[in-house]
Design a protein around this motif. Sequence first.
Motif, PDB file in Angstrom:
ATOM      1  N   ASP A  62       0.812  -1.216   0.000  1.00 47.77           N
ATOM      2  CA  ASP A  62       0.000   0.000   0.000  1.00 47.77           C
ATOM      3  C   ASP A  62       0.845   1.266   0.000  1.00 47.77           C
ATOM      4  OD1 ASP A  62       1.038   0.080   2.543  1.00 47.77           O
ATOM      5  OD2 ASP A  62      -0.899  -0.024   3.576  1.00 47.77           O
ATOM      6  N   GLY A  63       2.155   1.126  -0.103  1.00 50.86           N
ATOM      7  CA  GLY A  63       3.035   2.281  -0.163  1.00 50.86           C
ATOM      8  C   GLY A  63       3.571   2.740   1.181  1.00 50.86           C
ATOM      9  N   SER A  64       3.118   2.159   2.276  1.00 53.10           N
ATOM     10  CA  SER A  64       3.582   2.569   3.599  1.00 53.10           C
ATOM     11  C   SER A  64       4.947   1.963   3.893  1.00 53.10           C
ATOM     12  CB  SER A  64       2.586   2.140   4.673  1.00 53.10           C
ATOM     13  OG  SER A  64       2.455   0.718   4.695  1.00 53.10           O
ATOM     14  N   THR A  65       5.752   2.694   4.630  1.00 54.19           N
ATOM     15  CA  THR A  65       7.076   2.216   5.035  1.00 54.19           C
ATOM     16  C   THR A  65       6.942   1.397   6.316  1.00 54.19           C
ATOM     17  OG1 THR A  65       8.206   4.095   4.029  1.00 54.19           O
ATOM     18  CG2 THR A  65       9.388   2.899   5.751  1.00 54.19           C
ATOM     19  N   VAL A  66       7.387   0.158   6.262  1.00 55.59           N
ATOM     20  CA  VAL A  66       7.276  -0.728   7.424  1.00 55.59           C
ATOM     21  C   VAL A  66       8.614  -0.959   8.101  1.00 55.59           C
ATOM     22  CG1 VAL A  66       5.231  -1.905   6.508  1.00 55.59           C
ATOM     23  CG2 VAL A  66       7.513  -2.771   5.956  1.00 55.59           C
TER      24      VAL A  66
END
Length: 747
Positions: A62-66
């Motif tokens: 989803d494009g989020s940085t984890v």
Amino acid sequence: MRIGSLLSRLGMVGVAAATAATVLAPAAWAAPSRSANVGGGVEQAYITDTRPGTALTLVAADGSTVGSGVSDRLGSLLVRHLSPGSYTWKGAGIAPRSVQVTAVDSPPPNSSLYHQKMHEGLNYIRMRDGVTLAATVRLPYGKKLSDGPFPTVVEYSGYQNAAPNDLVAGAIGDKVGVSDPQAPASSVIVGATLAPQMLGFATVSLQMRGSGCSGGDFGLFDHVTALDGYDAIETIGRQKWAKNNKVGMVGISFSGITQMYTAGTRPPHLAAIAPMSTTGDLYSTGRPGGIFNKGFAKSWLQERVDDAKPGPSGGQPWVKGRIDGGDKVCAANQKLRLQTQDPFALIDQNPLASAPVYQERSIPEWASKIDVPVFLSGAAQDEQTGPAWVDVLGALTHNPKVWANIINGRHFDSLGPQILSRWAEFLQIFVADEVPRTPPAMAPLGLAVYPAATNAPGQPIPPVRFADSPNLKTAKSRFIAGTPRVRALYGNGAGSAGAGGLSSPWQKSFRSWPGEAGAERLYLGGNGKLSATAGSGEISFRPNPVNRPLNTLADASVDTAAAWGTSPNYDWKQAPGQSGLGFISAPLTSDQLMLGDGSVTLNVKSSAPATDLQVTLTEVSASGHETAIGTGVLRSSHRGDGTKPDYTTSRPMTPGLHQMTIPIHPVMHSFAKGSRIRILISAPGGDLAAWQFDTPRTGGRVVDTIDLSRSFIKLPVVSHSGMPVRPQCGSLRGQQCRVYHRAFNGG
């Protein structure tokens, strides 16, 4: 487990030259690469071969940085605790690289992963995330793979396990001053020597991730460790030389514990497991009673830290030899070592048992999923992993094919001759699918191993049972009918091997672990008495952890071999003055045979917001000698509701009385008629061989007061007839003995 000098005197066994080691590189995952290499597996993702110091991010679909960080000096970074899904590594100078992360309960990957071929000697087998593990195939001396198929077992640990040379030849070399760094550690004797040379099985010595020449980071029994075991079993079980395409697992201590995790993943090609000297869980050994174990547990963790350092400059001795000799796979497998988590930080930062670090590594939870036959062995006074392994039996009640052996003694004693004979039967029936036979090498092996380990006279290992069975079906039926669910071997050290030798003169069978069924109460009373009726009044004392030795063997927290001798030089001192209480019963009117869970319940108030207490159960003989039986410790903040500890919460002591129950797991002993039962209460320390407790050094300023009217002990008496042999003081293995002296309160 440390066997120390166990094999330094095994020259009489006679072995062939060390097995030649070769390298199998089944895929390019482990080969050095000029471009970034990525991998995704169980709950984690990694990247290697970047320029050191590169800023990296891991991005979800989803494009989020984890996850983000800077690659270490080896060019690597690893992100943990990820949810299943697709992720992409991004960073300066590298093309985006995608990886797939799976959950611990995700279906196994495509079975083509398990079609890797293995040969005799050192192999590298690929796991589901691309990491390769070192695995050495060991055959009975004089055999080659074309002589197979062989009954096959796996020994899986982070010790120097897959080092490809011969263990016994290495030990002989050590004896004459010619060290072989390519020989496996003596602590893996079960798989490296006993299985192939005593039973004629093939053994695969599997090196845990993040140790030796295996790739990846060391996870201290995390989910990845368990699933590595699954992948290895499924690969080994498909080898043409593995009989019936089924394998078992063997090993003591480290390689006993790993069996519980691996079997809990239910690999289809696993036939049975035979863990020896395992533990209850990570918490019970690392934080017994909620108190950090700064003795053996601390030294063992430090060894894991040292072993996880990247070679050739660090890590285990065999790594340098392999890399210097041109093993490029071993060299490439060091790349993720700097990403290993600090195990001390995991323990220090998580004082409560509810922390995810312990839940992920819960042996009872994994054991509840085991559905293959289990042959479990352990000691009631295990100085390394502790005696709480018996608690795992409750998690195995669903499995009808579980056979447990408990013996009084130390860590090594699960390898005693009376257990090893049954171990051989079990493996021949449930792994080899054969009518058991007494191997020719079995009896003479006992003549060498036990003197080397215990300094006692050698003794043959008893012949196996059921060798006269006409077929496997009959042998299996006879084993199941004739082997108790729980076998207790009493009086170890007072048998035919001589005082302190590895021999139990008698045994008792049970259909299940007795637990607290039929527990009998004795109450703490005035003048240090234990009696069947409640006492009255209060007694105060000043628990002081600095007025005794931290443990009864000064060097045992580092090298426990001193605890395995026939007469260890114990320094067992009673808590002096008002720093400890004693309570003692009247002479017993009959023998009392005990097995199960004991406890001491104290109604106590303290001048401090937290107090650490220890209780020790002993027997005082009619001749005035005192023998140790079992010990329990508890930090008052984990007292729970007072009936049992609660290690998921922490509550200070408020003014007034509080009930706390300190378990003693297990109680295994036969009290003789005429002897007396004694309970000692003090600060933790001074009663155990190798465990030490990180309890506050208060200098005796804390005052604890016990309400005698509501304080009692519970003992698991299973019979009022007991031991036919009366052991002399100091002969029982694992149970120190001294002259009895009254405590200041009279007990």
